[in-house]
Design a protein around this motif. Structure first.
Motif, PDB file in Angstrom:
ATOM      1  N   SER A 371      -3.112   3.015  -7.885  1.00 24.83           N
ATOM      2  CA  SER A 371      -3.116   2.860  -6.340  1.00 24.83           C
ATOM      3  C   SER A 371      -2.570   4.266  -6.006  1.00 24.83           C
ATOM      4  O   SER A 371      -3.120   4.858  -4.884  1.00 24.83           O
ATOM      5  CB  SER A 371      -1.998   1.917  -5.791  1.00 24.83           C
ATOM      6  N   ILE A 372      -1.612   4.726  -6.812  1.00 25.88           N
ATOM      7  CA  ILE A 372      -0.958   6.094  -6.394  1.00 25.88           C
ATOM      8  C   ILE A 372      -1.915   7.057  -6.462  1.00 25.88           C
ATOM      9  O   ILE A 372      -2.162   7.939  -5.639  1.00 25.88           O
ATOM     10  CB  ILE A 372       0.276   6.398  -7.320  1.00 25.88           C
ATOM     11  N   ILE A 373      -2.632   7.301  -7.863  1.00 23.41           N
ATOM     12  CA  ILE A 373      -3.470   8.100  -7.937  1.00 23.41           C
ATOM     13  C   ILE A 373      -4.804   8.392  -7.007  1.00 23.41           C
ATOM     14  O   ILE A 373      -5.283   9.148  -6.116  1.00 23.41           O
ATOM     15  CB  ILE A 373      -4.401   8.022  -9.191  1.00 23.41           C
ATOM     16  N   TYR A 374      -5.268   7.008  -6.658  1.00 22.53           N
ATOM     17  CA  TYR A 374      -6.216   6.949  -5.649  1.00 22.53           C
ATOM     18  C   TYR A 374      -5.879   7.241  -4.205  1.00 22.53           C
ATOM     19  O   TYR A 374      -6.515   7.986  -3.575  1.00 22.53           O
ATOM     20  CB  TYR A 374      -6.404   5.226  -5.575  1.00 22.53           C
ATOM     21  N   GLY A 375      -4.638   7.105  -3.930  1.00 24.33           N
ATOM     22  CA  GLY A 375      -4.073   7.295  -2.585  1.00 24.33           C
ATOM     23  C   GLY A 375      -4.058   8.873  -2.379  1.00 24.33           C
ATOM     24  O   GLY A 375      -4.427   9.265  -1.431  1.00 24.33           O
TER      25      GLY A 375
END
Length: 463
Positions: A371-375
């Motif tokens: 989720s962090i990388i995607y964000g």
């Protein structure tokens, strides 16, 4: 440069002497400055003695209290609507929470694909008004239409709380808030372009922070209020917050450049004769078919894996909060290395994260990391959307050119979530949804690289 002048009784003829190679225009100019340079014609004819008209690069403040106050106004508008769009608006970015709530409580008889049309209509309509608002900005009409659209937008937000049927929700939350959010935000990037040139991407990055903050805070507020005060007052509370933000944005946003009635009308098809511009718009659309699919289904995919809803709904806020890193860093990097040179690797990371997302639901840490990388990746994409169209022409029609690009992006923004919903319904899970999302984003990366080649005439260079 030397000029030779001949006079007779009726006219003055001025001819330029051949220019030396070292006097060639634009020799020391950057790619961003070249659109503002026009070479003098070799033969100028006038019927009254006058000085030759010279064209100069506009003087951009590129900083100062007034310029940055405009960026703060744009940030607030991004918080209350979106940034450019794409599931990056604060309010629009909160739809992942509504998607889950509608599926589980309000409209359990509706399929996930049908409910996703509410968000898709929002996402699509938010782009379409950019064509009108961009043209109005070029003609000198900005603050009046902004105030009127703000009133209708705030009214639509409050009306969402009064909706009782699925059709009413589509018309109010989908159509009304989507359209008027687009009227508010459509020309905001162009306003920022009036004040910045060399630091333009950095300013766009700050602008995009608003949707990151809104996309982080508003879902948490909405989710917490759902269980305490119910749906109606949850929506009303968020509407009050957004109303205050929109009013402050209206007070800060001001255009700087004088009106310019350039040829071409509302939609200038000639812009698409530039292969780089046409390919850029196509790349944005293809990327949007998949780029924001995980954001909508992060919550549901976590619940399907057996995690508590009290945790999974925070995944949307985690992704939106992480996008703040991508928005800030991409703006700084783009001013140094070029907008597309920064956008392409960030978008590629987004494709990888989308591929990995369905397979990361086995543990909480892996889901949070994805989720962090995607964000971060999606934050960079949102931040840099206006940069390439802004560089593919001059400032006289920047509002229309950026507006056309944003309007055309409605096709990809609208089609992506329903397609993903159909894939999920047919497959019964999220594995194929991740493959679809990552695949189209990867294709978008290839088209962005092609855009850079068409703009520079080579595969390597700053753009």
């Amino acid at each position: 440069m030397q000029k030779v002048t001949f006079k007779d009784s009726t006219a003055v003829f001025t001819l330029d002497e051949p220019r030396r190679p070292e006097e060639a225009p634009g020799a020391n100019l950057s790619v961003e400055e070249l659109p503002y340079l026009w070479a003098s014609p070799p033969l100028a004819v006038s019927f009254e003695p006058e000085k030759p008209v010279t064209r100069e690069i506009p003087d951009f403040p590129d900083g100062g209290m007034r310029a940055w106050s405009v960026v703060i106004g744009a940030l607030l508008m991004s918080f209350g609507t979106r940034v450019i769009s794409l599931r990056s608006f604060g309010w629009i970015n909160s739809f992942g929470v509504f998607q889950t709530y509608y599926e589980q409580y309000t409209f359990p008889e509706q399929s996930a694909s049908n409910i996703s049309w509410i968000g898709s209509i929002q996402y699509g309509l938010i782009f379409i008004p950019a064509l009108l608002t961009g043209r109005l900005l070029d003609l000198g009409y900005y603050n009046g239409p902004l105030a009127i659209s703000s009133a209708f937008y705030v009214a639509a937000l409050f009306l969402v709380a009064e909706c009782k049927t699925f059709l009413q929700v589509i018309l109010c939350q989908g159509v009304a808030t989507g359209f008027f959010a687009g009227m508010l935000f459509g020309s905001t990037p162009a306003i920022v372009s009036h004040w910045f040139l060399k630091k333009r991407s950095q300013a766009f990055g700050v602008l995009a922070i608003g949707s990151s903050i809104g996309g982080t805070v508003l879902p948490i507020i909405t989710q917490q209020l759902f269980g305490k005060v119910g749906f109606k007052w949850s929506v009303r509370a968020v509407a009050f917050i957004i109303s205050f933000v929109i009013i402050a944005a209206n007070l800060l946003l001001r255009p700087r450049l004088p009106p310019s009635n350039v040829k071409g009308g509302l939609f200038d098809w000639r812009a698409f004769k530039n292969p780089a511009y046409a390919c850029c718009v196509l790349a944005y659309n293809v990327s949007l078919l998949g780029l924001y699919v995980p954001l909508i289904y992060l919550d549901l995919s976590g619940q399907a894996a057996g995690f508590s809803p009290n945790f999974t709904f925070y995944l949307i806020s985690i992704a939106n909060g992480a996008s703040l890193i991508g928005r800030l860093s991409s703006g700084i990097l783009a001013d140094r290395f070029g907008a597309l040179n920064t956008l392409i690797p960030f978008t590629l990371i987004g494709a990888v994260a989308s591929f990995a997302w369905p397979y990361a639901t086995s543990t909480i840490p892996s889901l949070v990391v994805v989720s962090i990388i995607y964000g971060c990746a999606t934050g960079a994409f949102v931040s840099l959307i206006p940069s390439a169209p802004a560089r593919l022409g001059g400032m006289s029609d920047a509002g229309r050119r950026i507006g056309m690009a944003i309007t055309c992006m409605a096709f990809g923004a609208t089609g992506g979530p329903p397609l993903a919903g159909v894939i999920r319904t047919k497959s019964g899970g999220f594995d194929d949804v991740g493959l679809y999302s990552g695949g189209v984003i990867l294709l978008g990366c290839i088209l962005l690289a092609t855009t850079r080649y068409l703009a520079l005439g080579k595969w390597v260079g700053k753009f």
